[in-house]
Design an enzyme around this catalytic site. Structure first.
Site, PDB file in Angstrom:
ATOM      1  CE1 TYR A  80      46.874 -13.755  16.413  1.00 24.87           C
ATOM      2  CE2 TYR A  80      44.508 -13.662  16.829  1.00 24.87           C
ATOM      3  CZ  TYR A  80      45.567 -13.796  15.946  1.00 24.87           C
ATOM      4  OH  TYR A  80      45.319 -13.969  14.622  1.00 24.87           O
ATOM      5  CG  PHE A 132      48.030   8.267  -2.257  1.00 23.41           C
ATOM      6  CD1 PHE A 132      48.962   9.241  -2.580  1.00 23.41           C
ATOM      7  CD2 PHE A 132      48.500   7.058  -1.772  1.00 23.41           C
ATOM      8  CE1 PHE A 132      50.319   9.005  -2.434  1.00 23.41           C
ATOM      9  CE2 PHE A 132      49.855   6.818  -1.617  1.00 23.41           C
ATOM     10  CZ  PHE A 132      50.766   7.786  -1.951  1.00 23.41           C
ATOM     11  CG  ASP A 133      50.578   6.129  -5.262  1.00 23.96           C
ATOM     12  OD1 ASP A 133      50.147   6.282  -4.120  1.00 23.96           O
ATOM     13  OD2 ASP A 133      51.786   5.972  -5.507  1.00 23.96           O
ATOM     14  CG  ASP A 222      42.850   8.480   1.708  1.00 19.96           C
ATOM     15  OD1 ASP A 222      43.481   8.405   2.775  1.00 19.96           O
ATOM     16  OD2 ASP A 222      43.359   8.252   0.592  1.00 19.96           O
ATOM     17  CB  ALA A 224      46.788   9.919   4.997  1.00 11.32           C
ATOM     18  CE  LYS A 265      50.970   8.836   4.309  1.00 10.94           C
ATOM     19  NZ  LYS A 265      50.917   7.399   4.042  1.00 10.94           N
ATOM     20  CG  HIS A 456      55.426   5.277  -8.109  1.00 14.58           C
ATOM     21  ND1 HIS A 456      54.258   4.615  -8.387  1.00 14.58           N
ATOM     22  CD2 HIS A 456      55.365   5.607  -6.791  1.00 14.58           C
ATOM     23  CE1 HIS A 456      53.519   4.566  -7.297  1.00 14.58           C
ATOM     24  NE2 HIS A 456      54.169   5.152  -6.311  1.00 14.58           N
TER      25      HIS A 456
HETATM   26  N1  F0G Z   1      46.058   7.662   1.267  1.00 15.81           N
HETATM   27  C1  F0G Z   1      46.855   8.732   1.176  1.00 15.81           C
HETATM   28  C2  F0G Z   1      46.248  10.084   0.973  1.00 15.81           C
HETATM   29  C3  F0G Z   1      48.244   8.587   1.266  1.00 15.81           C
HETATM   30  O1  F0G Z   1      49.016   9.664   1.169  1.00 15.81           O
HETATM   31  C4  F0G Z   1      48.793   7.287   1.471  1.00 15.81           C
HETATM   32  C5  F0G Z   1      50.228   7.086   1.548  1.00 15.81           C
HETATM   33  C6  F0G Z   1      47.917   6.199   1.561  1.00 15.81           C
HETATM   34  C7  F0G Z   1      46.551   6.431   1.462  1.00 15.81           C
HETATM   35  C8  F0G Z   1      48.423   4.807   1.746  1.00 15.81           C
HETATM   36  O2  F0G Z   1      48.914   4.631   3.028  1.00 15.81           O
HETATM   37  O3  F0G Z   1      51.362   4.174   2.747  1.00 15.81           O
HETATM   38  O4  F0G Z   1      50.169   3.674   4.875  1.00 15.81           O
HETATM   39  O5  F0G Z   1      49.766   2.298   2.886  1.00 15.81           O
HETATM   40  N2  F0G Z   1      51.063   7.953   1.228  1.00 15.81           N
HETATM   41  C9  F0G Z   1      52.511   7.836   1.334  1.00 15.81           C
HETATM   42  C10 F0G Z   1      53.143   9.043   0.732  1.00 15.81           C
HETATM   43  C11 F0G Z   1      53.068   6.546   0.849  1.00 15.81           C
HETATM   44  O6  F0G Z   1      54.372   9.034   0.562  1.00 15.81           O
HETATM   45  O7  F0G Z   1      52.455  10.019   0.445  1.00 15.81           O
HETATM   46  P1  F0G Z   1      50.131   3.633   3.395  1.00 15.81           P
END
Ligand code: F0G
Length: 464
Positions: A80, A132-133, A222, A224, A265, A456
């Protein structure tokens, strides 16, 4: 050779791997696809994966792990607290990105929840090149305002600017000089997912850093797709061609106070994420929320074995042969479509091809969501799943409550890592080229049931 493949083949590189384990896939018939789509409320997120032939919904958590990652899983230490897997994972993050303090989180958005809970209060302003969304949603969840300050080239289809993800430095400086007291931190998204997977240059990262320093604001990345971003820096900036991917990563990260990563990613794993910072005060504050939301700070919602696979995946993702092949696949599909007169974001981005829904369906008004309409038509044509990155995803303006039609209506064809072959991509390209010939028959949609947050994912639609 088919004419639309003539130039595309320039990008065709042999896979830097061979296949050891396969997942059979099957294309269901057109009638079955129609029934599945209706049952899904015309929302591709609601489809069962068995109803999909080629799944380009996302490159997030959908890639293939290497034999070394699968082997590493067996070494997972599931303690843990204080697990050896955490130490190996922290070591990999430190080695690649240089940040000494690391907090695992189960994915990107849980890192965003931790960060935004700590940094934001109602009324704050949060600049980013392009949120990102989920990032935008987490900013809004704290009753703060997300601001996109990306350079205008990103909206210019004909511009060959190699770094369309760059932050507009003068707009950032202007914001900080006028309303800096409302800005608790500055964000930069690498690559810029919502704008076509477009990269940010090393010079731009440095300029953002300088402005942040001038106004005393922390900069968080950010990250990813930060490794794909490093590849583009090496390939597209003549001043950086002599640098290795790892050198570039360090130089980018040296400009920032912290990073967070959806490791699904560029981490080459199916689940995982983390926050990494330089300063103890940031670590202590963020750790408190991390423990609250995601679990103790040496596992953060991940199993020890997941940390092991991620430690290996991060390092593998910096291999030049892998990056050349991956970005080459994206360029291959983008080139094939453009040769056939289909407008895509350009130059090709890192993880996906983005098709302009408005250009593809000029007969559909923005209120009928042309990119969503095209993504549904593509599913019906070939069992191919893509995703709308447009007005539906942008949601409503928090102040006015109006749909945000300004911006682009894109269909994203995201390529899972190390998963599909060139033949799969040609199948996708050919279905789109066929559709283009009869684009006038593509039907628009309207909301049937609209959910208030991240609509979405879970809304349903009806044909207009
Ligand atoms: N930031 C970016 C640039 C992303 O593309 C994503 C996720 C996230 C943050 C959030 O990360 O999904 O691990 O919680 N992008 C996915 C996509 C969902 O389909 O582009 P997460």
């Amino acid at each position: 050779m088919k004419p639309h493949l003539a130039r595309a083949v320039q990008h065709k590189l042999p896979e830097p791997y061979y296949i050891k384990s396969v997942v059979p896939i099957h294309q269901i018939g057109r009638d079955e696809r129609e029934a599945a789509l209706n049952a899904a409320g015309l929302n591709l997120f609601n489809l069962r994966s068995s109803d999909i032939f080629i799944d380009l919904l996302t490159d997030s958590g959908t890639g293939a792990m290497s034999q070394y990652q699968w082997a590493a899983l067996m070494q997972g230490d599931e303690a843990y607290a204080g697990s050896a897997s955490f130490e190996r994972f922290q070591g990999a993050v430190h080695e690649l990105f240089g940040f000494p303090l690391v907090l695992p989180t189960h994915q990107g958005r849980s890192a965003e929840l931790v960060l935004m809970t700590h940094f934001l209060k109602p009324g704050d302003l949060v600049p980013n090149n392009l949120h990102f969304d989920t990032t935008a949603a987490h900013v809004q969840y704290q009753k703060a305002v997300d601001l996109n300050l990306v350079v205008q080239d990103i909206y210019d289809w004909d511009s060959e600017q190699p770094f369309k993800g760059n932050m507009d430095i003068s707009r950032l400086a202007d914001l900080l000089s006028k309303e800096g007291d409302k800005v608790p931190l500055v964000l930069l998204t690498l690559t810029c997912n919502s704008g076509g997977g477009q990269p940010v240059s090393l010079r731009n990262v440095r300029e953002v850093k300088e402005v942040c320093e001038l106004y005393g604001k922390p900069l968080f990345l950010d990250s990813a797709r930060i490794i794909e971003n490093a590849w583009f820096i090496q390939q597209r900036d003549p001043a950086c061609t002599h640098m290795s991917i790892r050198e570039i990563l360090r130089q980018v990260c040296d400009c920032a106070d912290g990073m967070w990563m959806s490791a699904k990613k560029d981490g080459l794993v199916n689940i995982g994420g983390f926050i990494a910072v330089r300063r103890r005060e940031h670590y202590d504050a963020l750790r408190m929320y991390e423990i609250l939301f995601d679990g103790f700070s040496t596992y953060g919602g991940m199993a020890g074995r997941d940390l092991e696979a991620l430690a290996v995946g991060l390092l593998e993702a910096t291999e030049p042969s892998y990056l050349a092949h991956r970005t080459g696949q994206v360029a291959y599909l983008a080139t094939m479509l453009r040769e056939a007169g289909i407008r895509t974001t350009w130059p090709p981005g890192g993880h996906a091809v983005y098709v302009d829904g408005r250009h593809f369906c000029p007969h559909l008004p923005v209120e009928h969501f042309p990119a969503q309409a095209l993504s549904l038509a593509l599913y019906l044509a070939g069992g191919i799943r893509s995703v709308e990155i447009g007005s539906i995803l942008r949601g409503r303006d928090p102040q006015s409550g109006e749909n945000r039609y300004e911006g682009l209506d894109l269909v994203r064809l995201a390529l899972p890592r190390r998963t599909y072959s060139y033949t799969h991509l040609e199948f996708v390209g050919e279905r789109l080229i066929e559709l283009k010939q009869d684009a006038g028959s593509i039907r628009g949609v309207r909301f049937e049931q609209e959910t208030p947050v991240l609509r979405h994912f879970s809304s349903s639609f009806a044909w207009v």
